[in-house]
Motif scaffolding. Structure first.
Motif, PDB file in Angstrom:
ATOM      1  N   LEU A 116      21.051  -2.924  21.243  1.00  0.00           N
ATOM      2  CA  LEU A 116      19.771  -2.776  21.747  1.00  0.00           C
ATOM      3  C   LEU A 116      19.029  -4.051  21.984  1.00  0.00           C
ATOM      4  O   LEU A 116      19.697  -5.003  21.879  1.00  0.00           O
ATOM      5  CB  LEU A 116      19.068  -2.021  20.808  1.00  0.00           C
ATOM      6  CG  LEU A 116      19.833  -0.484  20.792  1.00  0.00           C
ATOM      7  CD1 LEU A 116      18.935   0.504  19.678  1.00  0.00           C
ATOM      8  CD2 LEU A 116      19.811   0.286  22.112  1.00  0.00           C
ATOM      9  N   SER A 117      17.937  -4.033  21.942  1.00  0.00           N
ATOM     10  CA  SER A 117      17.011  -5.398  22.549  1.00  0.00           C
ATOM     11  C   SER A 117      17.017  -6.233  21.349  1.00  0.00           C
ATOM     12  O   SER A 117      16.874  -5.827  20.113  1.00  0.00           O
ATOM     13  CB  SER A 117      15.667  -4.848  22.388  1.00  0.00           C
ATOM     14  OG  SER A 117      14.782  -6.257  22.605  1.00  0.00           O
ATOM     15  N   PRO A 118      17.665  -7.328  21.444  1.00  0.00           N
ATOM     16  CA  PRO A 118      17.769  -8.406  20.582  1.00  0.00           C
ATOM     17  C   PRO A 118      16.536  -9.054  19.823  1.00  0.00           C
ATOM     18  O   PRO A 118      16.313  -9.931  19.325  1.00  0.00           O
ATOM     19  CB  PRO A 118      18.751  -9.510  21.031  1.00  0.00           C
ATOM     20  CG  PRO A 118      18.387  -9.635  22.733  1.00  0.00           C
ATOM     21  CD  PRO A 118      18.031  -8.027  22.907  1.00  0.00           C
ATOM     22  N   ARG A 119      15.574  -8.543  20.544  1.00  0.00           N
ATOM     23  CA  ARG A 119      13.970  -9.198  20.127  1.00  0.00           C
ATOM     24  C   ARG A 119      13.196  -8.425  19.452  1.00  0.00           C
ATOM     25  O   ARG A 119      11.761  -8.578  19.341  1.00  0.00           O
ATOM     26  CB  ARG A 119      13.370  -9.543  21.535  1.00  0.00           C
ATOM     27  CG  ARG A 119      14.068 -10.648  22.154  1.00  0.00           C
ATOM     28  CD  ARG A 119      14.354 -12.012  21.154  1.00  0.00           C
ATOM     29  NE  ARG A 119      14.999 -12.919  22.165  1.00  0.00           N
ATOM     30  CZ  ARG A 119      15.159 -14.030  21.556  1.00  0.00           C
ATOM     31  NH1 ARG A 119      15.290 -14.018  20.068  1.00  0.00           N
ATOM     32  NH2 ARG A 119      15.928 -14.685  22.245  1.00  0.00           N
ATOM     33  N   VAL A 159      24.087 -14.815   8.955  1.00  0.00           N
ATOM     34  CA  VAL A 159      24.902 -15.899   9.090  1.00  0.00           C
ATOM     35  C   VAL A 159      25.355 -16.668   7.364  1.00  0.00           C
ATOM     36  O   VAL A 159      24.240 -16.951   6.954  1.00  0.00           O
ATOM     37  CB  VAL A 159      24.174 -17.042   9.866  1.00  0.00           C
ATOM     38  CG1 VAL A 159      25.334 -18.290  10.035  1.00  0.00           C
ATOM     39  CG2 VAL A 159      23.978 -16.565  11.224  1.00  0.00           C
ATOM     40  N   VAL A 160      26.477 -16.300   7.256  1.00  0.00           N
ATOM     41  CA  VAL A 160      26.744 -16.705   5.748  1.00  0.00           C
ATOM     42  C   VAL A 160      27.286 -18.306   5.751  1.00  0.00           C
ATOM     43  O   VAL A 160      28.326 -18.704   6.358  1.00  0.00           O
ATOM     44  CB  VAL A 160      27.841 -15.869   5.158  1.00  0.00           C
ATOM     45  CG1 VAL A 160      28.215 -16.149   3.592  1.00  0.00           C
ATOM     46  CG2 VAL A 160      27.441 -14.598   5.221  1.00  0.00           C
ATOM     47  N   GLY A 161      26.622 -19.157   4.916  1.00  0.00           N
ATOM     48  CA  GLY A 161      27.093 -20.320   4.767  1.00  0.00           C
ATOM     49  C   GLY A 161      26.204 -21.431   5.331  1.00  0.00           C
ATOM     50  O   GLY A 161      25.829 -21.330   6.352  1.00  0.00           O
ATOM     51  N   ALA A 162      26.014 -22.602   4.580  1.00  0.00           N
ATOM     52  CA  ALA A 162      25.205 -23.616   5.221  1.00  0.00           C
ATOM     53  C   ALA A 162      25.692 -24.529   6.571  1.00  0.00           C
ATOM     54  O   ALA A 162      24.834 -24.543   7.237  1.00  0.00           O
ATOM     55  CB  ALA A 162      24.982 -24.905   4.020  1.00  0.00           C
ATOM     56  N   ILE A 163      26.854 -24.523   6.421  1.00  0.00           N
ATOM     57  CA  ILE A 163      27.361 -25.296   7.705  1.00  0.00           C
ATOM     58  C   ILE A 163      27.294 -24.627   8.880  1.00  0.00           C
ATOM     59  O   ILE A 163      26.624 -25.062   9.868  1.00  0.00           O
ATOM     60  CB  ILE A 163      29.053 -25.736   7.381  1.00  0.00           C
ATOM     61  CG1 ILE A 163      28.833 -26.708   6.279  1.00  0.00           C
ATOM     62  CG2 ILE A 163      29.580 -26.286   8.882  1.00  0.00           C
ATOM     63  CD1 ILE A 163      30.545 -27.175   6.182  1.00  0.00           C
ATOM     64  N   THR A 204      14.520 -23.105  16.022  1.00  0.00           N
ATOM     65  CA  THR A 204      15.513 -22.441  15.302  1.00  0.00           C
ATOM     66  C   THR A 204      14.841 -20.982  15.336  1.00  0.00           C
ATOM     67  O   THR A 204      13.733 -20.696  14.827  1.00  0.00           O
ATOM     68  CB  THR A 204      15.993 -22.824  13.844  1.00  0.00           C
ATOM     69  OG1 THR A 204      17.126 -21.768  13.666  1.00  0.00           O
ATOM     70  CG2 THR A 204      14.979 -23.094  12.804  1.00  0.00           C
ATOM     71  N   GLU A 205      15.951 -19.866  15.231  1.00  0.00           N
ATOM     72  CA  GLU A 205      15.276 -18.493  15.254  1.00  0.00           C
ATOM     73  C   GLU A 205      15.637 -17.922  14.058  1.00  0.00           C
ATOM     74  O   GLU A 205      16.321 -16.776  13.808  1.00  0.00           O
ATOM     75  CB  GLU A 205      15.815 -17.817  16.300  1.00  0.00           C
ATOM     76  CG  GLU A 205      15.269 -18.114  17.642  1.00  0.00           C
ATOM     77  CD  GLU A 205      15.821 -17.350  18.966  1.00  0.00           C
ATOM     78  OE1 GLU A 205      16.709 -16.875  18.854  1.00  0.00           O
ATOM     79  OE2 GLU A 205      15.062 -17.730  19.813  1.00  0.00           O
ATOM     80  N   ILE A 206      15.269 -18.577  12.676  1.00  0.00           N
ATOM     81  CA  ILE A 206      15.880 -17.969  11.602  1.00  0.00           C
ATOM     82  C   ILE A 206      14.609 -17.452  10.708  1.00  0.00           C
ATOM     83  O   ILE A 206      13.607 -17.822  10.864  1.00  0.00           O
ATOM     84  CB  ILE A 206      16.041 -19.368  10.426  1.00  0.00           C
ATOM     85  CG1 ILE A 206      17.218 -20.054  10.919  1.00  0.00           C
ATOM     86  CG2 ILE A 206      16.251 -18.725   9.024  1.00  0.00           C
ATOM     87  CD1 ILE A 206      17.701 -20.993   9.831  1.00  0.00           C
ATOM     88  N   MET A 211      19.030 -14.234  11.042  1.00  0.00           N
ATOM     89  CA  MET A 211      18.783 -14.781  12.373  1.00  0.00           C
ATOM     90  C   MET A 211      18.728 -13.973  13.390  1.00  0.00           C
ATOM     91  O   MET A 211      19.315 -12.854  13.345  1.00  0.00           O
ATOM     92  CB  MET A 211      19.902 -15.909  12.710  1.00  0.00           C
ATOM     93  CG  MET A 211      20.026 -17.146  11.639  1.00  0.00           C
ATOM     94  SD  MET A 211      21.125 -18.316  12.281  1.00  0.00           S
ATOM     95  CE  MET A 211      20.083 -19.160  13.352  1.00  0.00           C
ATOM     96  N   ARG A 212      17.738 -13.866  14.496  1.00  0.00           N
ATOM     97  CA  ARG A 212      17.844 -13.149  15.549  1.00  0.00           C
ATOM     98  C   ARG A 212      19.098 -13.350  16.479  1.00  0.00           C
ATOM     99  O   ARG A 212      19.345 -14.685  16.685  1.00  0.00           O
ATOM    100  CB  ARG A 212      16.645 -13.525  16.190  1.00  0.00           C
ATOM    101  CG  ARG A 212      15.480 -12.715  15.888  1.00  0.00           C
ATOM    102  CD  ARG A 212      13.968 -13.383  16.495  1.00  0.00           C
ATOM    103  NE  ARG A 212      13.586 -14.484  15.550  1.00  0.00           N
ATOM    104  CZ  ARG A 212      12.408 -15.228  15.979  1.00  0.00           C
ATOM    105  NH1 ARG A 212      12.131 -14.875  17.205  1.00  0.00           N
ATOM    106  NH2 ARG A 212      12.153 -16.218  15.302  1.00  0.00           N
ATOM    107  N   ILE A 213      19.596 -12.397  16.940  1.00  0.00           N
ATOM    108  CA  ILE A 213      20.572 -12.326  17.834  1.00  0.00           C
ATOM    109  C   ILE A 213      20.257 -13.098  19.187  1.00  0.00           C
ATOM    110  O   ILE A 213      19.056 -13.011  19.488  1.00  0.00           O
ATOM    111  CB  ILE A 213      21.050 -11.030  18.427  1.00  0.00           C
ATOM    112  CG1 ILE A 213      22.004 -10.328  16.941  1.00  0.00           C
ATOM    113  CG2 ILE A 213      22.062 -10.901  19.719  1.00  0.00           C
ATOM    114  CD1 ILE A 213      22.574  -9.002  17.306  1.00  0.00           C
ATOM    115  N   PRO A 214      20.983 -14.224  19.645  1.00  0.00           N
ATOM    116  CA  PRO A 214      20.298 -15.096  20.607  1.00  0.00           C
ATOM    117  C   PRO A 214      20.331 -14.394  22.225  1.00  0.00           C
ATOM    118  O   PRO A 214      20.896 -13.325  22.399  1.00  0.00           O
ATOM    119  CB  PRO A 214      21.457 -16.126  20.641  1.00  0.00           C
ATOM    120  CG  PRO A 214      22.605 -15.560  20.153  1.00  0.00           C
ATOM    121  CD  PRO A 214      22.389 -14.624  19.366  1.00  0.00           C
TER     122      PRO A 214
END
Length: 324
Positions: A12-15, A91-95, A112-114, A162-165
């Motif tokens: 559905l809408s990623p926003r 999203v898992v992990g710092a890298i 960034t979209e965090i 994070m938001r799906i791009p």
């Protein structure tokens, strides 16, 4: 090589924004820093996009795995339909988090979209994220283990919501863009197609969600950096006609087939240098689908000895290098 990843699960809408529409018990503070200690009996099910879960603005620490927001994040990690209904991904992990942020800032010129950075209670803010204006919430070891999905959390200090791009397109859902396939990819000279692959990239029906935790971990966040299109064979044929693309499919030479199988070599690759290509790779367990074998030109990687085929990621790397 410009690769597109496509054809995954409906989205559905990623926003869609994250907000609370459900009633929850009041938060109980157990120290000067606010901790959420909510025991919520109702599990978070895959509800309609009208129902949202978020963390109240005054909460800066979570210690309980029964917290509704933790359940929401866990559901984002485990369920593709829930991820796309909410337009959010864990999203898992710092890298991987840092690489996604660096790409969005340096390549796309956007912030960034965090939505929220969940940080282990004893961890430092990852290098490269200190200057970003993002919300940070500290979590206990128990919560971090629950969210990360790994047994040992020694190497996992951060999880980002994070938001799906916007570079992800679901053709089954977005009817407006369906008729104009020039909007699917910024460049369609080289497009990678995966046929029923469960562990990564351009996705025909039967592939995994590119935003599940394993795919994100293995790709180090590349799902945020490539244009991804979700659709079916009809959509792929539309793309082929629009750009006059040749459809190639990786296929072992030793496998019995009625069609001729070309060998991947320098001369073959050079003959295709100016032609737009779709490269289709099948799963290791089942190979190409019947439709892929019928429609595509079959190409094999020359092998020494008695080896029949390669791991799909290794084969894909060889094809991409030769055909770039």
């Amino acid at each position: 090589m410009h690769c597109g990843c496509a054809f995954a699960t409906p989205a559905l809408s990623p926003r869609l924004p994250l907000e609370i529409k459900t009633s929850v018990p009041k938060l109980r503070a157990s120290s000067p820093r606010t901790h959420t200690q909510i025991n919520h009996s109702d599990d978070l099910t895959e509800k309609s996009p009208a129902t949202r879960v978020s963390l109240p603005s005054h909460v800066d620490s979570i210690t309980s795995t029964s917290n509704p927001f933790v359940k929401h994040c866990l559901k984002l990690r485990q369920s593709a339909s829930y991820r796309h209904a909410h337009g959010s991904v864990l999203v898992v992990g710092a890298i991987p988090i840092m690489e996604v942020c660096m790409f969005q800032t340096n390549k796309q010129g956007v912030a960034t979209e965090i939505d929220c950075l969940l940080l282990h209670e004893e961890a430092q803010v990852p290098q490269g994220l200190e200057g970003l204006s993002i919300r940070i919430v500290r979590v206990s070891s128990l919560v971090m283990k629950k969210l990360s999905g790994v047994q040992s959390i020694e190497s996992v200090e951060a999880v980002a919501l994070m938001r799906i791009p916007s570079s992800f397109i679901d053709l089954e859902d977005d009817k407006d863009i369906l008729k104009d396939c020039k909007k699917w990819f910024s460049s369609a000279h080289r497009v990678l197609v995966l046929d029923s692959i469960q562990d990564g990239a351009f996705l025909l029906p039967g592939c995994c969600d590119p935003f599940n935790d394993k795919a994100l971990r293995a790709s180090r966040g590349a799902s945020f950096q490539l244009p991804i299109v979700s659709g079916n064979w009809n959509h792929l044929k539309l793309l082929q006609r629009e750009f006059q693309m040749r459809l190639l499919a990786g296929h072992p030479a030793s496998t019995t087939t009625e069609k001729p199988v070309s060998k991947l070599c320098l001369e073959f690759a050079q003959s295709l240098a100016e032609k737009p290509l779709c490269l289709i790779l099948g799963s290791e367990g089942h190979g190409l689908s019947e439709q892929s074998r019928q429609v595509c030109e079959l190409v094999s990687i020359p092998m020494e000895g008695e080896f029949e085929s390669l791991n799909v990621s290794v084969a894909g790397g060889i094809f991409l290098f030769m055909l770039q």
